[in-house]
Motif scaffolding. Structure first.
Motif, PDB file in Angstrom:
ATOM      1  N   ARG A 177      46.280   3.237  36.112  1.00 23.57           N
ATOM      2  CA  ARG A 177      46.787   4.169  35.116  1.00 23.57           C
ATOM      3  C   ARG A 177      46.186   5.535  35.398  1.00 23.57           C
ATOM      4  O   ARG A 177      45.103   5.617  35.989  1.00 23.57           O
ATOM      5  CB  ARG A 177      46.268   3.692  33.753  1.00 23.57           C
ATOM      6  CG  ARG A 177      47.179   3.900  32.602  1.00 23.57           C
ATOM      7  CD  ARG A 177      46.604   3.165  31.395  1.00 23.57           C
ATOM      8  NE  ARG A 177      47.245   1.878  31.176  1.00 23.57           N
ATOM      9  CZ  ARG A 177      48.450   1.701  30.693  1.00 23.57           C
ATOM     10  NH1 ARG A 177      49.182   2.745  30.372  1.00 23.57           N
ATOM     11  NH2 ARG A 177      48.952   0.505  30.524  1.00 23.57           N
ATOM     12  N   ILE A 219      34.577  -6.669  43.605  1.00 23.91           N
ATOM     13  CA  ILE A 219      33.420  -5.905  44.079  1.00 23.91           C
ATOM     14  C   ILE A 219      33.706  -4.435  43.805  1.00 23.91           C
ATOM     15  O   ILE A 219      34.706  -3.890  44.278  1.00 23.91           O
ATOM     16  CB  ILE A 219      33.197  -6.124  45.597  1.00 23.91           C
ATOM     17  CG1 ILE A 219      32.945  -7.606  45.855  1.00 23.91           C
ATOM     18  CG2 ILE A 219      32.031  -5.281  46.108  1.00 23.91           C
ATOM     19  CD1 ILE A 219      32.933  -7.991  47.316  1.00 23.91           C
ATOM     20  N   SER A 253      38.643   2.242  39.573  1.00 29.61           N
ATOM     21  CA  SER A 253      39.602   1.184  39.930  1.00 29.61           C
ATOM     22  C   SER A 253      39.124  -0.171  39.410  1.00 29.61           C
ATOM     23  O   SER A 253      39.898  -0.927  38.809  1.00 29.61           O
ATOM     24  CB  SER A 253      39.784   1.114  41.449  1.00 29.61           C
ATOM     25  OG  SER A 253      40.140   2.357  41.960  1.00 29.61           O
ATOM     26  N   ARG A 289      27.203  -3.027  41.688  1.00 30.09           N
ATOM     27  CA  ARG A 289      26.014  -2.428  42.307  1.00 30.09           C
ATOM     28  C   ARG A 289      25.474  -1.320  41.401  1.00 30.09           C
ATOM     29  O   ARG A 289      24.332  -1.341  41.015  1.00 30.09           O
ATOM     30  CB  ARG A 289      26.347  -1.876  43.696  1.00 30.09           C
ATOM     31  CG  ARG A 289      25.119  -1.420  44.452  1.00 30.09           C
ATOM     32  CD  ARG A 289      25.391  -1.267  45.922  1.00 30.09           C
ATOM     33  NE  ARG A 289      26.319  -0.171  46.205  1.00 30.09           N
ATOM     34  CZ  ARG A 289      26.764   0.112  47.421  1.00 30.09           C
ATOM     35  NH1 ARG A 289      26.375  -0.620  48.457  1.00 30.09           N
ATOM     36  NH2 ARG A 289      27.584   1.111  47.615  1.00 30.09           N
ATOM     37  N   PHE A 309      37.073   5.191  48.214  1.00 31.45           N
ATOM     38  CA  PHE A 309      37.805   5.912  49.269  1.00 31.45           C
ATOM     39  C   PHE A 309      36.881   6.806  50.095  1.00 31.45           C
ATOM     40  O   PHE A 309      35.842   7.245  49.618  1.00 31.45           O
ATOM     41  CB  PHE A 309      38.868   6.822  48.628  1.00 31.45           C
ATOM     42  CG  PHE A 309      39.858   6.079  47.799  1.00 31.45           C
ATOM     43  CD1 PHE A 309      41.046   5.619  48.356  1.00 31.45           C
ATOM     44  CD2 PHE A 309      39.607   5.813  46.461  1.00 31.45           C
ATOM     45  CE1 PHE A 309      41.963   4.921  47.591  1.00 31.45           C
ATOM     46  CE2 PHE A 309      40.517   5.106  45.689  1.00 31.45           C
ATOM     47  CZ  PHE A 309      41.700   4.654  46.261  1.00 31.45           C
ATOM     48  N   TRP A 335      31.330  10.128  45.459  1.00 31.18           N
ATOM     49  CA  TRP A 335      32.320  10.426  46.497  1.00 31.18           C
ATOM     50  C   TRP A 335      32.645  11.917  46.548  1.00 31.18           C
ATOM     51  O   TRP A 335      33.161  12.407  47.547  1.00 31.18           O
ATOM     52  CB  TRP A 335      33.567   9.558  46.378  1.00 31.18           C
ATOM     53  CG  TRP A 335      34.352   9.653  45.091  1.00 31.18           C
ATOM     54  CD1 TRP A 335      34.334   8.761  44.059  1.00 31.18           C
ATOM     55  CD2 TRP A 335      35.301  10.672  44.717  1.00 31.18           C
ATOM     56  NE1 TRP A 335      35.194   9.171  43.059  1.00 31.18           N
ATOM     57  CE2 TRP A 335      35.800  10.323  43.449  1.00 31.18           C
ATOM     58  CE3 TRP A 335      35.766  11.824  45.341  1.00 31.18           C
ATOM     59  CZ2 TRP A 335      36.750  11.111  42.776  1.00 31.18           C
ATOM     60  CZ3 TRP A 335      36.715  12.613  44.669  1.00 31.18           C
ATOM     61  CH2 TRP A 335      37.187  12.235  43.406  1.00 31.18           C
TER      62      TRP A 335
HETATM   63  O1  N01 Z   1      36.042   4.120  43.756  1.00 31.48           O
HETATM   64  P1  N01 Z   1      34.541   4.544  43.406  1.00 31.48           P
HETATM   65  P2  N01 Z   1      37.276   3.892  42.756  1.00 31.48           P
HETATM   66  N1  N01 Z   1      28.735  -3.524  47.558  1.00 31.48           N
HETATM   67  O2  N01 Z   1      34.012   5.136  44.668  1.00 31.48           O
HETATM   68  C1  N01 Z   1      31.138  -0.027  44.772  1.00 31.48           C
HETATM   69  C2  N01 Z   1      40.263   7.886  41.292  1.00 31.48           C
HETATM   70  N2  N01 Z   1      40.881   6.873  40.484  1.00 31.48           N
HETATM   71  O3  N01 Z   1      38.427   3.462  43.580  1.00 31.48           O
HETATM   72  O4  N01 Z   1      28.440   3.226  43.055  1.00 31.48           O
HETATM   73  C3  N01 Z   1      28.892  -3.417  46.242  1.00 31.48           C
HETATM   74  O5  N01 Z   1      34.461   5.343  42.164  1.00 31.48           O
HETATM   75  C4  N01 Z   1      30.493   1.251  44.333  1.00 31.48           C
HETATM   76  O6  N01 Z   1      29.146   1.051  44.020  1.00 31.48           O
HETATM   77  P3  N01 Z   1      28.076   2.264  44.162  1.00 31.48           P
HETATM   78  C5  N01 Z   1      39.155   8.521  40.467  1.00 31.48           C
HETATM   79  O7  N01 Z   1      39.072   9.864  40.770  1.00 31.48           O
HETATM   80  C6  N01 Z   1      41.507   7.351  39.402  1.00 31.48           C
HETATM   81  O8  N01 Z   1      36.920   3.060  41.625  1.00 31.48           O
HETATM   82  O9  N01 Z   1      28.354   2.879  45.518  1.00 31.48           O
HETATM   83  N3  N01 Z   1      29.574  -2.443  45.639  1.00 31.48           N
HETATM   84  C7  N01 Z   1      31.366   1.593  43.137  1.00 31.48           C
HETATM   85  O10 N01 Z   1      31.018   0.855  42.016  1.00 31.48           O
HETATM   86  C8  N01 Z   1      37.970   7.742  40.941  1.00 31.48           C
HETATM   87  O11 N01 Z   1      36.738   8.354  40.716  1.00 31.48           O
HETATM   88  C9  N01 Z   1      42.035   6.480  38.537  1.00 31.48           C
HETATM   89  O12 N01 Z   1      26.768   1.640  44.060  1.00 31.48           O
HETATM   90  C10 N01 Z   1      30.095  -1.501  46.425  1.00 31.48           C
HETATM   91  C11 N01 Z   1      32.744   1.137  43.611  1.00 31.48           C
HETATM   92  O13 N01 Z   1      32.532   0.216  44.672  1.00 31.48           O
HETATM   93  C12 N01 Z   1      38.299   7.567  42.399  1.00 31.48           C
HETATM   94  O14 N01 Z   1      39.677   7.302  42.426  1.00 31.48           O
HETATM   95  C13 N01 Z   1      41.970   5.112  38.755  1.00 31.48           C
HETATM   96  C14 N01 Z   1      29.975  -1.533  47.819  1.00 31.48           C
HETATM   97  C15 N01 Z   1      33.578   2.265  44.151  1.00 31.48           C
HETATM   98  O15 N01 Z   1      33.842   3.155  43.125  1.00 31.48           O
HETATM   99  C16 N01 Z   1      37.589   6.442  43.078  1.00 31.48           C
HETATM  100  O16 N01 Z   1      37.556   5.321  42.209  1.00 31.48           O
HETATM  101  C17 N01 Z   1      41.339   4.652  39.879  1.00 31.48           C
HETATM  102  C18 N01 Z   1      29.249  -2.605  48.373  1.00 31.48           C
HETATM  103  N4  N01 Z   1      29.041  -2.682  49.695  1.00 31.48           N
HETATM  104  C19 N01 Z   1      40.789   5.560  40.748  1.00 31.48           C
HETATM  105  N5  N01 Z   1      30.614  -0.458  48.324  1.00 31.48           N
HETATM  106  C20 N01 Z   1      42.671   7.092  37.378  1.00 31.48           C
HETATM  107  O17 N01 Z   1      42.492   6.692  36.287  1.00 31.48           O
HETATM  108  C21 N01 Z   1      31.115   0.218  47.280  1.00 31.48           C
HETATM  109  N6  N01 Z   1      30.806  -0.413  46.131  1.00 31.48           N
HETATM  110  C22 N01 Z   1      43.489   8.296  37.642  1.00 31.48           C
END
Ligand code: N01
Length: 534
Positions: free
Chosen positions: A56, A184, A189, A209, A381, A493
């Motif tokens: 969303r 994970i 997301s 994490r 990403f 990020w």
């Molecule tokens: O990605 P993120 P996202 N082992 O990088 C974890 C947009 N978006 O796709 O914080 C375990 O925020 C990582 O942990 P840590 C929005 O701008 C918008 O969720 O690195 N865990 C973290 O918890 C958003 O900010 C919407 O310790 C691991 C997660 O993965 C951006 O996209 C909706 C790991 C990554 O979180 C990115 O969001 C969705 C490992 N080896 C996204 N590696 C809207 O609502 C990574 N993680 C518009």
């Protein structure tokens, strides 16, 4: 293919999401020829690939649409306050069809290489099918969050179950009923998909994490009257929004969280919490600049987690403590914390108990093994620069963009890069992009680029390139403003620090879109100061 047989276009655009569609339309209005190369089978960009359950937008739907056409705007009705992915994708299909854009979009085609030919002042673009197209201008509309990041966990190839990344989700609907699912990642997301999976799956195990701050969306359906009234004022609101910091006309702040009593502060946070959405970040004007003010906001959210999650030990594991609120993008959820009250949802703290490997049947941490039918990676990403740096883009003297940006993604206005003439980046690093209403920022960039191309043509010139000096000054300005905020203090990020080996540089422009727009306007009005036109 010999060069003489190569096709020629005035403009090549990479990507058919919001930015690519808008740019194509604008280029056509200039009576220029254009082609969009898009790796997906349809339009949508990030809204095509992120089709996971619960996806969303965290910008309100009525503001998340183009303003350049009254007919386009009035022909579309958003159903909900925060639109789901399917509805946004339908909107983008509606845009492509209404403006008859598809015949200039080549789907299932990735750009692999783009070389600037200095003698002819043109770009030569090569796709994954080996096809070469020449063009005067190359425009990147690849988006800021389009290259998923996969953690390097040993054993994934031995896993017998199914696994998916939220940013590269299959296009068909999936049913998780009766399955044991592992997730994970707990960024935006993860926080969106977890409650949806919990509605279907037999069990959901969340491997966290770092806990993130999340605020409720308080999503609801729009009434027709509300939408009609909103649309009557839409253009005025958009104009007003374009002079704000984040591009939202209805957001307003109290001055400082330090200037009010504890009681009043709590009342104000409560008011923003109940309103729902990322507007919580602007409850007070100094949340992102004053550590004390930020800590008040953090405490409020942690208190909310305690009041929602019934198991107090679990609530504590969900407490974010390692970053200031908003320095990682705040998440907007629907029943995220509530989901952990369900008996079939388990939280595993992988900071305490690190993941060791993926096994044939699931996942192994230092203390336990988990049998999982499906594993979902919500691991984010390679943001803002990752997609462009994977394309072999070569400017003056054969300089590669990936090499130029290896230590810092230097640019001018987030739009242009020294050494890469006739190349523009829509919502690139160095512009407000991800810290604003993206659609508003895209339209502003598209308009600026279109005007620039048209002005260069009117002067009888062929080539426009930003100078090293202008680029240096802009990068210094972007960094100086970022240092006045809490953003650079925590990994995120925004800084590229989620990607192993990536340069740690705060990428977006945080001076606000109003101030940013003034910079861009001034450059154009003064005859493109900072650029060489030849
Ligand atoms: O990605 P993120 P996202 N082992 O990088 C974890 C947009 N978006 O796709 O914080 C375990 O925020 C990582 O942990 P840590 C929005 O701008 C918008 O969720 O690195 N865990 C973290 O918890 C958003 O900010 C919407 O310790 C691991 C997660 O993965 C951006 O996209 C909706 C790991 C990554 O979180 C990115 O969001 C969705 C490992 N080896 C996204 N590696 C809207 O609502 C990574 N993680 C518009």
């Amino acid at each position: 293919m010999r060069e003489t047989e190569d096709e020629f276009k005035d403009v090549i655009i990479i990507g058919a999401g919001f930015a690519g569609l808008c740019m194509l339309h604008r280029v056509r209005q200039l009576n220029l020829s254009a082609r969009v190369f898009e790796r997906a089978t349809n339009v949508g960009g990030t809204w095509y690939w992120n089709s996971y359950p619960g996806a969303r937008c965290d910008v309100e739907s009525l503001d998340y649409q183009f303003a350049f056409s009254d007919a386009l705007q009035r022909g579309w009705r958003w159903k909900e306050r925060f639109a789901e992915q399917k509805e946004i994708l339908a909107y983008l299909n509606y845009v492509a069809d209404s403006l008859d854009l598809r015949n200039d979009i080549q789907f299932k085609t990735s750009v692999e290489k783009a070389v600037f030919c200095e003698d002819r002042k043109i770009w030569q673009i090569v796709t994954d099918s080996g096809e070469t197209t020449n063009a005067n201008y190359l425009i990147s509309a690849v988006g800021c969050l389009s290259t998923p990041s996969m953690p390097e966990l040993p054993g994934l190839s031995s896993y017998a179950g199914r696994w998916y990344h939220t940013g590269n989700w299959p296009q068909q609907d999936m049913d998780f009923s009766g399955l044991n699912v592992g997730v994970i990642g707990t960024g935006s997301s993860g926080i969106q998909i977890i409650p949806e999976l919990a509605k279907q799956a037999q069990s959901v195990t969340v491997f966290q994490r770092s806990p993130n701050f999340s605020v409720p969306a308080n999503n609801h359906q729009h009434t027709k009257t509300f939408t009609d009234e909103y649309y009557d004022k839409f253009l005025a609101k958009r104009e007003q929004a374009s002079r704000t910091i984040y591009g939202n006309a209805s957001w307003s702040s109290y001055p400082s969280a330090l200037d009010v009593t504890d009681r009043r502060r709590s009342e104000i946070y409560e008011e923003y919490w109940n309103k729902g959405g990322a507007g919580f970040m602007v409850s007070f004007a100094d949340v992102l600049t004053n550590p004390k003010s930020n800590e008040f906001a953090a405490d409020f959210i942690r208190g909310k987690i305690d009041s929602i999650v019934t198991d107090k030990a679990l609530a504590k594991i969900l407490h974010p403590t390692d970053h200031a609120v908003g320095t990682k993008r705040i998440c907007v959820d629907t029943n995220y914390y509530e989901t952990f009250n369900k008996k079939h949802v388990t939280l595993v703290d992988v900071r305490q108990c690190p993941i060791q490997s993926i096994t044939k049947t699931g996942l192994l941490t230092r203390e336990n093994s988990y049998d999982l039918d499906v594993m979902i990676f919500a691991t984010g990403f390679d943001a803002m620069t990752g997609t462009l740096m994977r394309i072999d883009i070569r400017g003056i003297g054969g300089m590669q963009l990936s090499k130029k940006w290896a230590k810092s993604p230097n640019n001018f206005l987030g739009l242009s890069v020294a050494g890469f003439p006739n190349f523009f980046v829509i919502t690139g690093p160095g512009s407000p992009s991800v810290l604003s209403n993206m659609v508003l920022s895209i339209e502003q960039h598209v308009e600026w680029i279109a005007r620039c191309i048209s002005d260069v043509g009117r002067q009888g010139a062929k080539c426009i390139e930003v100078t090293e000096t202008a680029e240096k000054e802009w990068v210094a300005h972007v960094n100086e403003i970022a240092q006045q905020t809490l953003f650079p203090q925590n990994d995120s990020w925004y800084l590229g620090s989620n990607i192993v080996g990536k340069a740690r540089v705060f990428m977006p422009y945080v001076g606000g879109i109003g101030q940013y727009r003034e910079h861009c306007e001034k450059v154009a009005k003064d005859g493109y100061t900072g650029f060489k036109i030849s």
